[in-house]
Design a protein around this motif. Structure first.
Motif, PDB file in Angstrom:
ATOM      1  N   TYR A  81       0.301  42.442  34.126  1.00 43.23           N
ATOM      2  CA  TYR A  81       1.288  42.131  35.161  1.00 43.23           C
ATOM      3  C   TYR A  81       2.693  42.024  34.561  1.00 43.23           C
ATOM      4  CZ  TYR A  81       3.951  39.386  38.503  1.00 43.23           C
ATOM      5  OH  TYR A  81       4.931  38.941  39.334  1.00 43.23           O
ATOM      6  N   LYS A  82       2.805  41.362  33.407  1.00 44.29           N
ATOM      7  CA  LYS A  82       4.112  41.201  32.775  1.00 44.29           C
ATOM      8  C   LYS A  82       4.706  42.544  32.381  1.00 44.29           C
ATOM      9  CE  LYS A  82       3.552  36.527  30.879  1.00 44.29           C
ATOM     10  NZ  LYS A  82       3.461  35.707  29.635  1.00 44.29           N
ATOM     11  N   ASN A  83       3.874  43.414  31.826  1.00 45.68           N
ATOM     12  CA  ASN A  83       4.351  44.740  31.425  1.00 45.68           C
ATOM     13  C   ASN A  83       4.910  45.508  32.616  1.00 45.68           C
ATOM     14  OD1 ASN A  83       3.420  44.118  28.891  1.00 45.68           O
ATOM     15  ND2 ASN A  83       1.731  45.591  28.887  1.00 45.68           N
ATOM     16  N   ILE A  84       4.153  45.508  33.706  1.00 40.93           N
ATOM     17  CA  ILE A  84       4.557  46.272  34.887  1.00 40.93           C
ATOM     18  C   ILE A  84       5.813  45.694  35.518  1.00 40.93           C
ATOM     19  CG2 ILE A  84       3.856  46.949  37.213  1.00 40.93           C
ATOM     20  CD1 ILE A  84       0.990  47.115  36.158  1.00 40.93           C
ATOM     21  N   ARG A  85       5.827  44.380  35.669  1.00 38.46           N
ATOM     22  CA  ARG A  85       6.992  43.763  36.314  1.00 38.46           C
ATOM     23  C   ARG A  85       8.247  43.952  35.455  1.00 38.46           C
ATOM     24  NH1 ARG A  85       7.796  38.628  40.084  1.00 38.46           N
ATOM     25  NH2 ARG A  85      10.075  38.571  40.002  1.00 38.46           N
ATOM     26  N   ALA A  86       8.115  43.760  34.146  1.00 40.84           N
ATOM     27  CA  ALA A  86       9.272  43.901  33.266  1.00 40.84           C
ATOM     28  C   ALA A  86       9.835  45.321  33.324  1.00 40.84           C
ATOM     29  CB  ALA A  86       8.888  43.547  31.830  1.00 40.84           C
ATOM     30  N   TYR A  87       8.931  46.314  33.359  1.00 39.49           N
ATOM     31  CA  TYR A  87       9.420  47.686  33.391  1.00 39.49           C
ATOM     32  C   TYR A  87      10.083  48.002  34.737  1.00 39.49           C
ATOM     33  CZ  TYR A  87       9.938  52.656  33.131  1.00 39.49           C
ATOM     34  OH  TYR A  87      10.497  53.912  33.141  1.00 39.49           O
TER      35      TYR A  87
END
Length: 205
Positions: free
Chosen positions: A142-148
């Motif tokens: 989730y963090k990877n997707i949201r950050a990108y």
């Protein structure tokens, strides 16, 4: 064990889909629309991401899924091996019980019950550890997707990035607003770069 792990993994997928996107970003209005009372209001720049396609093609998700499935497979094999070994010990005890003294029989039975309890405790601890690892991987996903998406949106100024999935709340989505492939390409590029950097760091140690 298999049912428990399957349930854990289903929860991981459900959470990933549930929290992926309904991000509200501040961006410059693009165009206008008409309100119910006829007044002109600023237009909204909206795009969407196909959640199922994103998860299917995001290399981090695919690698993580494979890694966790392998660990689950190894754990199941280990538990099966330990379980069969214990069953053999019980069968051997049942065959030899009549030749043992009452004290020997009670002692052996107590040892076998302790082994069974230890095996159950080990199974529960291993399943819990695997579940915690899955939860951490899901959080990282989730963090990877949201950050990108936040980085991607700095150059585009969208007000809404919606998560679109079959059977979800969005009944129709114009294909021209689909940015799924762009997000997938960007995520995979970052993931590959991160993986390469980590490998280089490890090699230098």
């Amino acid at each position: 064990m298999n049912n428990n792990t399957s349930l854990i993994w289903n929860i991981v997928l459900t959470l990933a889909v549930a929290v992926l996107f309904f991000l509200h970003f501040s961006g410059k209005p693009d165009g206008t629309s008409t309100a119910a009372d006829g007044a002109v209001v600023p237009g909204r720049r909206t795009v969407y991401v196909q959640v199922d396609s994103l998860l299917k093609n995001y290399d981090f998700f695919k690698d993580t899924k494979k890694e966790l499935e392998n660990k689950n497979f190894q754990l199941e094999n280990e538990l099966n091996t330990k379980g069969r070994s214990l069953q053999n010990e019980v069968a051997f005890f049942q065959q030899k019980a009549q030749t043992m003294t009452p004290e020997q029989a009670r002692s052996t039975e107590a040892q076998l019950m302790k082994k069974q309890q230890d095996l159950v405790a080990y199974r529960d601890q291993a399943a819990q550890a695997l579940g915690q690892e899955e939860a951490k991987k899901n959080e990282q996903l989730y963090k990877n997707i949201r950050a990108y998406i936040e980085k991607y949106n700095k150059d585009n100024g969208f007000e809404y990035v919606l998560g679109y999935s079959l059977g979800g709340g969005i009944l129709f989505a114009n294909p021209s607003l689909d940015v799924t492939q762009k997000i997938i390409d960007g995520l995979n590029k970052e993931y590959k770069s991160t993986g390469t950097a980590a490998a280089d760091t490890t090699a230098k140690k």
